[in-house]
Design a protein around this motif. Structure first.
Motif: not given
Ligand SMILES: Cc1ncc(COP(=O)(O)O)c(C=O)c1O
Length: 409
Positions: A79-84, A213-216, A218-222, A239-246
């Motif tokens: 929630r803190f980083v604005g992740g999904a 806010d990682v969405a704002a 616009g990065c792929d990893f934080f 923090w990473g986008r799910s598809s990339l963490l996979q």
């Protein structure tokens, strides 16, 4: 101090939450590590006193409790980083570990001979050396986003460099730990994504001062560290986008990161657990969750106060004879820190004189040797601020720097 109070925010009252600040110290080394409030220390203490067990592996009640607090911390961090989703959060030992995980576990497999990876000229070694290792391993090239004469990143040069089409990865700091400037990460991400490259943002110096806010962004990893935002040392986040963490490979094998182990082969647990091999630092992430709570309860005036102290320090230092402030003086916000050199006085001597006056600052290359070399200096002094600092401490800093100059020149 009365002058520090704005919009009902009182740094002195805040300071009382930090036992260590009862010592006679003006802690102006917050960019290296902040201090921790009582609520963070209490939360970690309570974990060990009340719930201590290994999470995710024991059926007994303490094990269940440890799992619960660990996973609650993951959800709070998401929630803190604005992740999904909480599954986008990997707990690590710090920013350095988070970046190494991405550079070795994903990027290295995605780049090949002749490809480009970009870092900015102002990166911390932790966001530089892992990329050096990745490009050297596969015969790719490390490219550097240069600085403009005014100290901001030269995004035009970056855009031109991207046009060749060889760029696969970009790694850039949100806030420079030396220059203090906020980089236009959104623009960097947009340019990189238009060139079909991925972006890792080193958030270490931003998380305590700017809304994340990682969405704002616009990065792929934080990547960031708890200890730079009022939490404990040895605890960090990727923090990473799910598809990339996979797609990312784990770096540490063993412990609870497995799904099944045969004599000759093994398969991995789901994301993010496959990246957290070994007993995790549960007290650390509990402390991180408490630090997030503490930080989110700060009024906006607390952040305005920090930026005002950084401004006062930068303006005050720039006005002193023989003192040069590094980084952009206009055009890029400076939320928390200022670095400077004093003509004829080595940085460590300035820091020594300040320490004798009870003022703690950082001196040296600040883990950014390539940047300092570009700036033509070997070392610098950095003062960095937190909400518990005061305008009086800025005045003491300025007086101390003047005294150092008198002593040594
Ligand atoms: C911008 C930046 N990146 C990375 C790091 C490394 O953080 P850690 O030592 O917590 O891994 C730091 C710490 O100073 C930093 O300022």
């Amino acid at each position: 101090m009365k002058e520090d109070r704005r919009d009902g925010f009182d740094p002195d009252a805040l300071r009382r939450q930090f036992a260590i600040l009862n010592r006679e110290v003006a802690w102006l080394d917050n960019a290296a590590t902040t201090q921790r409030p009582e609520s963070v220390l209490r939360a970690m203490d309570e974990f060990y006193r009340q719930h201590n067990a290994n999470p995710r592996r024991s059926v007994h009640r303490l094990g269940t409790e440890a799992t619960a607090v660990y996973e609650q911390a993951r959800a709070a961090t998401a929630r803190f980083v604005g992740g999904a989703a909480p599954e986008e959060i990997v707990f690590t030992s710090g920013t350095t570990a988070s970046i190494n995980l991405v550079a070795a576990g994903l990027a290295r497999g995605e780049i090949g001979p002749g490809d480009h990876v970009w870092v900015s000229a102002a990166e911390h070694h932790s966001n530089w050396v892992p990329w050096q290792k990745a490009v050297h391993a596969v015969g790719a090239r490390l490219q550097v986003i240069p600085l403009q004469p005014d100290g901001r990143l030269d995004l035009e040069a970056f855009e031109q460099g991207l046009s060749g089409g060889q760029t696969k990865w970009v790694a850039v700091a949100w806030v420079s730990n030396v220059l203090g400037a906020v980089n236009d990460v959104r623009a960097i991400c947009d340019l990189a994504h238009a060139a079909r490259a991925r972006v890792l943002v080193d958030g270490a110096q931003g998380v305590a001062h700017l809304p994340v806010d990682v969405a704002a962004l616009g990065c792929d990893f934080f990547a960031f560290s708890a200890h730079k935002m009022f939490g404990p040392m040895g605890t960090g986040v990727l923090w990473g986008r799910s598809s990339l963490l996979q797609r990312m490979e784990p770096l540490f094998y063993g412990g609870e990161m497995i799904a099944r182990v045969e004599e000759q082969t093994a398969t991995w647990a789901d994301v993010p657990y496959r990246f957290e091999g070994g007993t995790p630092n549960v007290a650390g992430v509990v402390g991180l969750a408490a630090a997030i709570d503490w930080q989110q309860a700060l009024p906006a005036a607390a952040h305005a106060h920090v930026a005002e102290l950084a401004r006062q320090a930068a303006d005050g230092l720039a006005a002193l004879p023989g003192v040069a402030v590094l980084g952009p003086t206009t055009g890029a916000p400076r939320p928390s820190l200022v670095s400077f050199t004093v003509q004829g006085v080595p940085a460590h001597d300035v820091a020594q004189v300040l320490d004798e006056r009870g003022i703690a600052v950082r001196a040296g290359h600040m883990c950014a040797q390539p940047l300092l070399r570009r700036l033509g200096i070997e070392s610098a002094v950095r003062a960095s601020f937190a909400p518990y600092n005061s305008a009086d401490e800025v005045r003491r800093l300025l007086a101390g720097v003047q005294a150092a100059r008198k002593i040594f020149t």
